[in-house]
Scaffold this motif. Sequence first.
Motif, PDB file in Angstrom:
ATOM      1  N   GLY A   1      -6.553   0.284  -2.094  1.00 29.57           N
ATOM      2  CA  GLY A   1      -7.406   1.699  -2.113  1.00 29.57           C
ATOM      3  C   GLY A   1      -8.680   1.688  -1.105  1.00 29.57           C
ATOM      4  N   SER A   2      -8.798   0.520  -0.790  1.00 34.56           N
ATOM      5  CA  SER A   2     -10.254   0.136  -0.297  1.00 34.56           C
ATOM      6  C   SER A   2     -10.338   0.396   1.280  1.00 34.56           C
ATOM      7  N   ARG A   3      -9.298   0.637   1.973  1.00 36.23           N
ATOM      8  CA  ARG A   3      -9.288   1.231   3.450  1.00 36.23           C
ATOM      9  C   ARG A   3      -8.078   1.780   3.722  1.00 36.23           C
ATOM     10  N   GLY A   4      -8.419   2.514   5.012  1.00 38.95           N
ATOM     11  CA  GLY A   4      -7.302   3.216   5.661  1.00 38.95           C
ATOM     12  C   GLY A   4      -6.642   4.112   4.742  1.00 38.95           C
ATOM     13  N   ILE A   5      -5.356   4.279   4.735  1.00 39.17           N
ATOM     14  CA  ILE A   5      -4.536   5.465   3.863  1.00 39.17           C
ATOM     15  C   ILE A   5      -5.050   5.373   2.460  1.00 39.17           C
ATOM     16  N   GLY A   6      -5.024   4.261   1.742  1.00 43.57           N
ATOM     17  CA  GLY A   6      -5.313   3.967   0.540  1.00 43.57           C
ATOM     18  C   GLY A   6      -6.710   4.629   0.200  1.00 43.57           C
TER      19      GLY A   6
ATOM     20  N   ARG B   1      -7.795  -6.675  -2.486  1.00 46.00           N
ATOM     21  CA  ARG B   1      -7.206  -8.036  -2.560  1.00 46.00           C
ATOM     22  C   ARG B   1      -8.573  -8.911  -2.144  1.00 46.00           C
ATOM     23  N   SER B   2      -9.365  -8.545  -1.133  1.00 37.98           N
ATOM     24  CA  SER B   2     -10.331  -9.543  -0.675  1.00 37.98           C
ATOM     25  C   SER B   2     -11.339  -8.703  -0.120  1.00 37.98           C
ATOM     26  N   ASN B   3     -11.311  -7.806   0.691  1.00 37.71           N
ATOM     27  CA  ASN B   3     -12.313  -7.113   1.228  1.00 37.71           C
ATOM     28  C   ASN B   3     -13.293  -6.121   0.307  1.00 37.71           C
ATOM     29  N   HIS B   4     -14.371  -6.938  -0.254  1.00 41.72           N
ATOM     30  CA  HIS B   4     -14.991  -6.163  -1.461  1.00 41.72           C
ATOM     31  C   HIS B   4     -15.715  -5.190  -0.702  1.00 41.72           C
TER      32      HIS B   4
ATOM     33  N   PHE C   1      -7.138  -7.010  -7.407  1.00 44.18           N
ATOM     34  CA  PHE C   1      -6.127  -8.112  -7.861  1.00 44.18           C
ATOM     35  C   PHE C   1      -5.102  -8.169  -6.490  1.00 44.18           C
ATOM     36  N   ASP C   2      -4.454  -9.350  -6.533  1.00 48.14           N
ATOM     37  CA  ASP C   2      -3.617  -9.321  -5.491  1.00 48.14           C
ATOM     38  C   ASP C   2      -2.039  -8.691  -6.026  1.00 48.14           C
ATOM     39  N   ALA C   3      -1.681  -7.759  -5.294  1.00 51.08           N
ATOM     40  CA  ALA C   3      -0.198  -6.970  -5.784  1.00 51.08           C
ATOM     41  C   ALA C   3       0.745  -7.963  -5.609  1.00 51.08           C
ATOM     42  N   ALA C   4       0.851  -8.778  -4.871  1.00 54.03           N
ATOM     43  CA  ALA C   4       1.746  -9.610  -4.557  1.00 54.03           C
ATOM     44  C   ALA C   4       1.928 -10.847  -5.793  1.00 54.03           C
TER      45      ALA C   4
ATOM     46  N   ASN D   1       1.249   3.310  -5.083  1.00 53.61           N
ATOM     47  CA  ASN D   1       1.710   1.901  -4.479  1.00 53.61           C
ATOM     48  C   ASN D   1       1.522   1.998  -3.139  1.00 53.61           C
ATOM     49  N   ASN D   2       0.456   1.543  -2.529  1.00 53.92           N
ATOM     50  CA  ASN D   2       0.114   1.612  -1.167  1.00 53.92           C
ATOM     51  C   ASN D   2      -0.335   0.324  -0.504  1.00 53.92           C
ATOM     52  N   ALA D   3      -0.490  -0.674  -1.182  1.00 56.28           N
ATOM     53  CA  ALA D   3      -0.943  -2.049  -0.520  1.00 56.28           C
ATOM     54  C   ALA D   3       0.257  -2.411   0.330  1.00 56.28           C
TER      55      ALA D   3
ATOM     56  N   ASN E   1      11.104  -7.724   8.659  1.00 56.61           N
ATOM     57  CA  ASN E   1      10.493  -8.058   7.382  1.00 56.61           C
ATOM     58  C   ASN E   1      10.152  -6.725   6.790  1.00 56.61           C
ATOM     59  N   TYR E   2       9.241  -6.199   7.666  1.00 58.90           N
ATOM     60  CA  TYR E   2       8.423  -4.718   7.013  1.00 58.90           C
ATOM     61  C   TYR E   2       9.648  -3.615   6.765  1.00 58.90           C
ATOM     62  N   SER E   3      10.376  -3.428   7.708  1.00 56.75           N
ATOM     63  CA  SER E   3      11.490  -2.501   7.682  1.00 56.75           C
ATOM     64  C   SER E   3      12.482  -2.859   6.197  1.00 56.75           C
TER      65      SER E   3
ATOM     66  N   ALA F   1      11.269  -4.393   3.680  1.00 56.44           N
ATOM     67  CA  ALA F   1      10.705  -4.120   2.384  1.00 56.44           C
ATOM     68  C   ALA F   1      10.348  -2.593   2.076  1.00 56.44           C
ATOM     69  N   LYS F   2      10.303  -1.910   3.251  1.00 62.12           N
ATOM     70  CA  LYS F   2       9.976  -0.236   2.895  1.00 62.12           C
ATOM     71  C   LYS F   2      11.368   0.430   2.843  1.00 62.12           C
ATOM     72  N   ALA F   3      12.439  -0.265   3.307  1.00 67.08           N
ATOM     73  CA  ALA F   3      13.724   0.464   2.744  1.00 67.08           C
ATOM     74  C   ALA F   3      14.004  -0.114   1.186  1.00 67.08           C
TER      75      ALA F   3
ATOM     76  N   PRO G   1       4.931   7.564   6.217  1.00 67.79           N
ATOM     77  CA  PRO G   1       4.085   7.940   7.202  1.00 67.79           C
ATOM     78  C   PRO G   1       4.717   7.240   8.494  1.00 67.79           C
ATOM     79  N   GLY G   2       4.367   7.997   9.704  1.00 68.70           N
ATOM     80  CA  GLY G   2       4.660   7.246  11.029  1.00 68.70           C
ATOM     81  C   GLY G   2       3.515   6.640  11.439  1.00 68.70           C
ATOM     82  N   PHE G   3       2.791   6.818  12.894  1.00 67.46           N
ATOM     83  CA  PHE G   3       1.737   6.298  13.093  1.00 67.46           C
ATOM     84  C   PHE G   3       0.600   6.786  12.709  1.00 67.46           C
ATOM     85  N   ILE G   4      -0.274   5.970  12.028  1.00 66.84           N
ATOM     86  CA  ILE G   4      -1.510   6.531  11.403  1.00 66.84           C
ATOM     87  C   ILE G   4      -2.600   5.802  11.854  1.00 66.84           C
ATOM     88  N   GLU G   5      -3.763   6.298  12.171  1.00 64.55           N
ATOM     89  CA  GLU G   5      -4.891   5.778  12.700  1.00 64.55           C
ATOM     90  C   GLU G   5      -5.435   4.783  11.721  1.00 64.55           C
ATOM     91  N   THR G   6      -5.349   3.609  11.533  1.00 71.60           N
ATOM     92  CA  THR G   6      -5.969   2.707  10.464  1.00 71.60           C
ATOM     93  C   THR G   6      -6.212   1.215  11.070  1.00 71.60           C
ATOM     94  N   ASP G   7      -6.787   0.287  10.345  1.00 72.63           N
ATOM     95  CA  ASP G   7      -6.967  -0.736  10.830  1.00 72.63           C
ATOM     96  C   ASP G   7      -5.574  -1.556  11.128  1.00 72.63           C
TER      97      ASP G   7
HETATM   98  P1  NAP Z   1      -4.922  -1.064   6.184  1.00 73.16           P
HETATM   99  O1  NAP Z   1      -5.786   0.042   6.833  1.00 73.16           O
HETATM  100  O2  NAP Z   1      -4.326  -2.635   6.529  1.00 73.16           O
HETATM  101  O3  NAP Z   1      -5.399  -1.189   4.566  1.00 73.16           O
HETATM  102  C1  NAP Z   1      -4.565  -2.173   3.705  1.00 73.16           C
HETATM  103  C2  NAP Z   1      -5.059  -2.002   2.442  1.00 73.16           C
HETATM  104  O4  NAP Z   1      -4.112  -2.809   1.492  1.00 73.16           O
HETATM  105  C3  NAP Z   1      -6.443  -2.720   2.122  1.00 73.16           C
HETATM  106  O5  NAP Z   1      -7.247  -1.811   1.129  1.00 73.16           O
HETATM  107  C4  NAP Z   1      -6.073  -4.056   1.637  1.00 73.16           C
HETATM  108  O6  NAP Z   1      -6.811  -4.607   0.845  1.00 73.16           O
HETATM  109  C5  NAP Z   1      -4.893  -3.883   0.750  1.00 73.16           C
HETATM  110  N1  NAP Z   1      -3.971  -4.719   0.491  1.00 73.16           N
HETATM  111  C6  NAP Z   1      -3.211  -5.595   1.447  1.00 73.16           C
HETATM  112  N2  NAP Z   1      -2.536  -6.646   0.778  1.00 73.16           N
HETATM  113  C7  NAP Z   1      -2.783  -6.579  -0.517  1.00 73.16           C
HETATM  114  C8  NAP Z   1      -2.353  -7.196  -1.590  1.00 73.16           C
HETATM  115  N3  NAP Z   1      -1.533  -8.185  -1.742  1.00 73.16           N
HETATM  116  N4  NAP Z   1      -2.942  -6.668  -2.973  1.00 73.16           N
HETATM  117  C9  NAP Z   1      -3.960  -5.850  -2.900  1.00 73.16           C
HETATM  118  N5  NAP Z   1      -4.388  -5.009  -1.960  1.00 73.16           N
HETATM  119  C10 NAP Z   1      -3.804  -5.379  -0.788  1.00 73.16           C
HETATM  120  O7  NAP Z   1      -3.540  -0.296   6.066  1.00 73.16           O
HETATM  121  P2  NAP Z   1      -2.980   1.084   6.136  1.00 73.16           P
HETATM  122  O8  NAP Z   1      -2.758   1.537   7.337  1.00 73.16           O
HETATM  123  O9  NAP Z   1      -4.050   1.882   5.355  1.00 73.16           O
HETATM  124  O10 NAP Z   1      -1.511   1.224   5.333  1.00 73.16           O
HETATM  125  C11 NAP Z   1      -1.558   1.503   3.887  1.00 73.16           C
HETATM  126  C12 NAP Z   1      -0.103   1.595   3.505  1.00 73.16           C
HETATM  127  O11 NAP Z   1       0.431   2.571   4.381  1.00 73.16           O
HETATM  128  C13 NAP Z   1       0.717   0.189   3.744  1.00 73.16           C
HETATM  129  O12 NAP Z   1       1.624   0.117   2.803  1.00 73.16           O
HETATM  130  C14 NAP Z   1       1.363   0.512   5.131  1.00 73.16           C
HETATM  131  O13 NAP Z   1       2.435  -0.213   5.209  1.00 73.16           O
HETATM  132  C15 NAP Z   1       1.614   2.004   5.046  1.00 73.16           C
HETATM  133  N6  NAP Z   1       1.706   2.442   6.489  1.00 73.16           N
HETATM  134  C16 NAP Z   1       1.059   2.612   7.247  1.00 73.16           C
HETATM  135  C17 NAP Z   1       0.996   2.998   8.470  1.00 73.16           C
HETATM  136  C18 NAP Z   1       0.074   3.167   9.534  1.00 73.16           C
HETATM  137  O14 NAP Z   1       0.607   3.504  10.530  1.00 73.16           O
HETATM  138  N7  NAP Z   1      -1.031   2.954   9.367  1.00 73.16           N
HETATM  139  C19 NAP Z   1       2.363   3.704   8.943  1.00 73.16           C
HETATM  140  C20 NAP Z   1       3.272   3.586   7.701  1.00 73.16           C
HETATM  141  C21 NAP Z   1       3.100   3.118   6.628  1.00 73.16           C
HETATM  142  P3  NAP Z   1      -7.902  -5.877   1.726  1.00 73.16           P
HETATM  143  O15 NAP Z   1      -8.736  -5.122   2.629  1.00 73.16           O
HETATM  144  O16 NAP Z   1      -8.823  -6.210   0.224  1.00 73.16           O
HETATM  145  O17 NAP Z   1      -7.154  -6.626   2.114  1.00 73.16           O
END
Ligand code: NAP
Length: 242
Positions: free
Chosen positions: A9-14, A33-36, A58-61, A87-89, A152-154, A156-158, A183-189
Motif C-alpha cells: 500500500g505504500s506506492r503506486g496502485i496500492g 516490505r522495505s520502502n519505509h 511485513f514481507d507478504a511472501a 492483496n496488491n503486493a 512467472n508473472y502470468s 502467478a496472476k492466473a 489492470p492493464g498498463f498503469i503509470e507506476t514505478d
Molecule cells: P509498484 O509501484 O512497484 O509498488 C509495489 C508495492 O508492492 C510497493 O508498495 C512495495 O513495497 C510492495 N511490495 C512488493 N513486494 C512486497 C512484499 N513481498 N511484501 C509486501 N509488500 C511488497 O507496483 P504497482 O504498479 O503499484 O503494482 C501494484 C499491483 O498491481 C501489483 O500486484 C502489480 O502486479 C499489479 N499490476 C500493476 C500494473 C501496472 O501497470 N502498474 C498492471 C497490472 C497489475 P516496497 O516499496 O516496500 O517494496
Amino acid sequence: MKYALVTGGSRGIGRAICLQLAAMQYPILINYRSNHEAAIDTRLQIESKGGKAELLSFDAADPHSADDAIGHWQDTHEGDSIAILVNNAGIRMDSMMVFMQNEQWHKVVDTTLNGFFYVTRRLLKDMLTSRWGRIINIASLSGLKGLPGQTNYSAAKAALIGASKALALEVAARKVTVNVIAPGFIETDMTRDLDEKQLKQMIPAGRFGQPEEVAALAGFLASNEAAYITGEVISVNGGLYT
Ligand code: NAP
C-alpha cells in the motif's frame, strides 16, 4: 473499528487504493516490505485529508513475517478487525523463459500467489465470524492473456484468479465477497522502464491508466453496494483486452 489492509500500500496502485478507502472513512493499514519513506508519505497523505492510517510492515511472501505482524496488530487492537483486504503486493522479474532463473520464478510467485494465501488465510476467520468481508485481489492483464517475458508473472496472476474464484464460492454465504481487478498498463514505478510511447499505440484508449482509476473500482468493490458481486474479474485496461 473495521480496518482495511492494503498489501503493497505504500506506492503506486496500492497507495491510490489506501487513499480511496481512507476517503470512504476506513482506517487503513498500509503494508509494505522495505520502502519505509514511501509508506510514511502515504500515511501523511491520508492524514492530511483527515483520514486515519497505520503502517504494518511485513514481507507478504514470507508466511512468518506476515503472521507475526498481523498477529501483533491483532493482539494490540482488541475489538478491532480487518474487514477489507486488498492483496496488491506484487513484483515483476521479467525474462524469456529459456533464460529464467529459479529465483525469478519463485520470487514472483511467492509475492503474488503465496502472499495472497498467507495473508488471506490469516484474516478469513474474523471475516467469516463477523459475517462481512471484502477481499480484492490485484491480478493483471498478463494473467488473463499471457505476455511474453512474463511466464512467472502470468502464472502467478492466473493462479490468483483461479484461487479467487474458488474462495468466492467458499465464503459467499457468510457475506464475504472475493473479486479480482485486472489492470492493464498503469503509470507506476513498476511500468517506468517500459516504452510507453510504443505501447500506448496498442491501447484503444491511447494512454496508460492512472492508479486512481484502479482505486475507484477497488472502492466500489469494497462498498456495501457491491455485496452481490463476487468471483468476478474486472479489467481496467483502456480496452486493451476484454
Ligand atoms: P509498484 O509501484 O512497484 O509498488 C509495489 C508495492 O508492492 C510497493 O508498495 C512495495 O513495497 C510492495 N511490495 C512488493 N513486494 C512486497 C512484499 N513481498 N511484501 C509486501 N509488500 C511488497 O507496483 P504497482 O504498479 O503499484 O503494482 C501494484 C499491483 O498491481 C501489483 O500486484 C502489480 O502486479 C499489479 N499490476 C500493476 C500494473 C501496472 O501497470 N502498474 C498492471 C497490472 C497489475 P516496497 O516499496 O516496500 O517494496
